[in-house]
Write a protein that holds these residues in place. Structure first.
Motif, short mmCIF file in Angstrom:
data_model
loop_
_atom_site.label_atom_id
_atom_site.label_comp_id
_atom_site.label_asym_id
_atom_site.label_seq_id
_atom_site.Cartn_x
_atom_site.Cartn_y
_atom_site.Cartn_z
N MET A 61 0.87 -0.94 0.12
CA MET A 61 0.02 0.30 0.29
C MET A 61 0.60 1.44 0.00
O MET A 61 0.30 2.30 -0.31
CB MET A 61 -0.72 -0.36 1.29
CG MET A 61 -2.15 -1.17 1.66
SD MET A 61 -3.34 -1.03 2.07
CE MET A 61 -2.89 0.06 4.10
N THR A 63 3.23 4.36 -0.34
CA THR A 63 3.41 5.48 -1.60
C THR A 63 4.84 4.88 -2.13
O THR A 63 5.45 4.45 -1.24
CB THR A 63 3.29 6.71 -1.57
OG1 THR A 63 2.13 7.17 -0.92
CG2 THR A 63 4.03 8.20 -2.35
N GLY A 87 -5.50 8.94 3.41
CA GLY A 87 -4.71 7.75 3.17
C GLY A 87 -3.82 7.76 3.83
O GLY A 87 -2.76 8.11 2.82
N VAL A 88 -2.56 7.51 5.48
CA VAL A 88 -2.21 7.55 5.61
C VAL A 88 -1.16 6.29 5.69
O VAL A 88 0.05 6.27 5.69
CB VAL A 88 -2.12 8.73 7.06
CG1 VAL A 88 -0.14 8.22 7.48
CG2 VAL A 88 -2.91 9.77 6.79
N TYR A 89 -1.59 4.92 6.04
CA TYR A 89 -0.88 4.07 6.22
C TYR A 89 0.10 4.18 7.24
O TYR A 89 0.02 4.96 8.11
CB TYR A 89 -0.84 3.34 5.01
CG TYR A 89 0.19 1.81 4.90
CD1 TYR A 89 -0.18 0.89 5.74
CD2 TYR A 89 1.11 2.42 4.14
CE1 TYR A 89 0.31 -0.10 6.07
CE2 TYR A 89 1.86 0.60 4.27
CZ TYR A 89 1.89 -0.68 4.81
OH TYR A 89 2.40 -1.02 5.22
N SER A 93 3.98 9.15 2.15
CA SER A 93 3.34 10.41 1.28
C SER A 93 3.58 11.01 2.91
O SER A 93 3.58 12.62 2.06
CB SER A 93 1.96 9.93 0.55
OG SER A 93 1.69 9.64 1.79
N ASP A 111 -6.99 8.37 8.13
CA ASP A 111 -7.33 7.17 8.77
C ASP A 111 -7.97 6.89 9.29
O ASP A 111 -8.26 7.09 10.59
CB ASP A 111 -5.70 6.71 8.11
CG ASP A 111 -5.70 5.67 7.53
OD1 ASP A 111 -4.77 5.46 6.87
OD2 ASP A 111 -6.19 4.33 7.80
N ILE A 112 -8.37 5.47 8.55
CA ILE A 112 -9.30 4.35 9.41
C ILE A 112 -8.19 4.29 10.91
O ILE A 112 -8.96 3.18 11.62
CB ILE A 112 -10.34 3.70 9.61
CG1 ILE A 112 -9.61 2.60 8.02
CG2 ILE A 112 -11.30 4.71 8.12
CD1 ILE A 112 -10.43 2.05 7.53
N ALA A 140 -12.62 9.05 6.47
CA ALA A 140 -12.29 10.41 6.13
C ALA A 140 -14.29 11.11 5.94
O ALA A 140 -14.17 12.57 6.52
CB ALA A 140 -11.97 10.48 4.97
N ASP A 163 -5.55 8.56 -0.88
CA ASP A 163 -4.84 7.72 -1.23
C ASP A 163 -5.93 6.75 -0.32
O ASP A 163 -5.09 5.94 -0.23
CB ASP A 163 -3.45 7.78 -0.61
CG ASP A 163 -3.02 6.51 -1.13
OD1 ASP A 163 -3.43 6.61 -2.11
OD2 ASP A 163 -1.39 6.56 -1.29
N ALA A 164 -7.09 6.50 -0.49
CA ALA A 164 -8.13 5.68 0.66
C ALA A 164 -8.65 4.88 0.03
O ALA A 164 -8.46 4.41 -1.19
CB ALA A 164 -8.71 6.41 1.37
N ASP A 165 -9.77 4.47 0.11
CA ASP A 165 -10.87 3.95 -0.67
C ASP A 165 -11.42 3.98 -1.69
O ASP A 165 -12.12 5.36 -1.90
CB ASP A 165 -11.93 3.81 0.76
CG ASP A 165 -12.21 4.75 1.20
OD1 ASP A 165 -11.81 5.37 1.27
OD2 ASP A 165 -13.67 4.87 1.95
N TYR A 172 -15.51 11.55 -2.00
CA TYR A 172 -14.83 12.74 -1.73
C TYR A 172 -14.49 13.94 -2.48
O TYR A 172 -14.47 15.15 -2.08
CB TYR A 172 -13.18 12.24 -1.23
CG TYR A 172 -13.33 11.06 -0.31
CD1 TYR A 172 -14.02 11.10 0.74
CD2 TYR A 172 -11.96 9.94 -0.54
CE1 TYR A 172 -13.88 10.03 1.67
CE2 TYR A 172 -11.88 9.30 0.48
CZ TYR A 172 -12.85 8.78 1.17
OH TYR A 172 -12.76 7.64 2.37
N1 SAM Z 1 -0.44 7.04 1.42
C1 SAM Z 1 -0.07 6.51 1.75
C2 SAM Z 1 1.11 5.95 1.79
O1 SAM Z 1 2.40 7.04 1.96
O2 SAM Z 1 1.46 5.26 2.71
C3 SAM Z 1 -0.95 5.08 1.79
C4 SAM Z 1 -2.04 5.28 2.19
S1 SAM Z 1 -3.33 3.18 1.62
C5 SAM Z 1 -2.92 3.08 0.22
C6 SAM Z 1 -4.40 3.19 2.10
C7 SAM Z 1 -4.72 3.74 3.54
O3 SAM Z 1 -6.42 4.44 2.84
C8 SAM Z 1 -5.27 2.54 4.01
O4 SAM Z 1 -4.24 3.31 5.95
C9 SAM Z 1 -6.56 2.15 5.23
O5 SAM Z 1 -6.23 1.87 6.28
C10 SAM Z 1 -6.88 3.87 4.32
N2 SAM Z 1 -8.51 4.18 4.55
C11 SAM Z 1 -9.38 3.28 3.57
N3 SAM Z 1 -11.13 3.57 3.80
C12 SAM Z 1 -10.83 4.40 4.41
C13 SAM Z 1 -11.68 5.71 5.41
N4 SAM Z 1 -12.68 4.89 4.55
N5 SAM Z 1 -11.32 6.53 5.23
C14 SAM Z 1 -9.78 6.90 5.56
N6 SAM Z 1 -8.97 6.53 5.60
C15 SAM Z 1 -9.35 5.44 4.87
#
Ligand code: SAM
Ligand code: CA
Length: 247
Positions: A61, A63, A87-89, A93, A111-112, A140, A163-165, A172
């Motif tokens: 997941m 970046t 979407g932080v993971y 990023s 992030d969730i 979010a 960068d999330a769902d 969004y």
């Molecule tokens: N930008 C991050 C990085 O640089 O590593 C990668 C993000 S990852 C691809 C997607 C993230 O979105 C996950 O951490 C997940 O928990 C989060 N996510 C999924 N559904 C979400 C929601 N409804 N609201 C907020 N965050 C969400």
């Protein structure tokens, strides 16, 4: 001649070597970019965070380093100060953003999952940029509705990285278009969705790739038809579409 098994094996090891991020004509070319222009310039904390993340089971997941470098440069070019990330993971990023902002810059990060954010947090703290981050745990969409309810947040963001769902990107966008300022930028990530946006209907796609593909296709069409933005789709990482609000 290599058997299919050997081909698959080769692909797996190449995949591990360069990551899954390349939409370029060859993995060697992607490796060239990383080795020539990305890794030699990567700030030490980003390298450390990348290494921490590589050990995590969901590291697919994260970046990629070249996209992190791109975001960092973009934020400096537009003099971003007030930003948002959905979407932080583990925060790669986020760190690329935090390092690009001035000392009084801000990132509202959502992030969730807080646990993964906390995995990267010590590196972000050590880099001296944690004070720029306001992390909110939770989905979010309700948070965005909360922000929208306050008129003073309208048109207040210089940059927003999504960068999330993927099945919520359209939802969004309906909100973010009011929150970003005219002249500001929203970046939607993974808009080429593993190349699946051009896969034939019978292509053997992974289940989650197939599921989200229709949402990505719908988003890409909606962004191209939205008169409030100018767009630019870049084949960096898994594809990022930059949207500049013009009205
Ligand atoms: N930008 C991050 C990085 O640089 O590593 C990668 C993000 S990852 C691809 C997607 C993230 O979105 C996950 O951490 C997940 O928990 C989060 N996510 C999924 N559904 C979400 C929601 N409804 N609201 C907020 N965050 C969400
Ligand atoms: Ca992504």
């Amino acid at each position: 001649m290599a058997t299919n098994g050997e081909d698959n094996q080769n692909q797996v090891s190449r995949h591990q070597e360069v990551g899954h991020k390349s939409l370029l004509q060859s993995d060697a070319l992607y490796q060239y970019i990383l080795e020539t222009s990305v890794y030699p310039k990567e700030p030490e904390p980003m390298k450390e965070l990348r290494e921490v993340t590589a050990k995590h089971p969901w590291n697919i997941m994260t970046t990629s380093a070249d996209e992190g470098q791109f975001l960092n440069m973009l934020l400096k070019l537009i003099n971003a100060k007030n930003t948002m990330e959905i979407g932080v993971y583990t925060g790669y990023s986020l760190l690329a953003t935090a390092l690009a902002l001035p000392d009084d810059g801000k990132i509202l990060a959502m992030d969730i999952n807080r646990e993964n954010y906390e995995l990267g947090l010590p590196v972000i703290e050590k880099a001296g940029v944690a004070h720029k981050i306001d992390f909110r745990e939770g989905p979010a969409l309700p948070l965005l509705d909360h922000l929208i309810a306050d008129e003073k947040n309208h048109g207040s963001y210089d940059f927003i990285f999504v960068d999330a769902d993927k099945d919520n990107y359209i939802n969004y966008h309906k909100r973010l278009i009011d929150l970003v300022k005219v002249g500001g930028v929203i970046g939607y990530d993974n808009t080429l969705w593993n190349g699946s946006v051009v896969a034939p209907p019978d292509a053997p796609l992974r289940k989650y790739v197939r599921y989200y593909r229709d949402f990505v296709l719908e988003l890409n069409k909606a962004l191209a038809a939205d008169p409030r933005i100018e767009i630019c789709m870049l084949p960096v990482g898994d594809g990022i579409t930059l949207c500049r609000r013009i009205k």
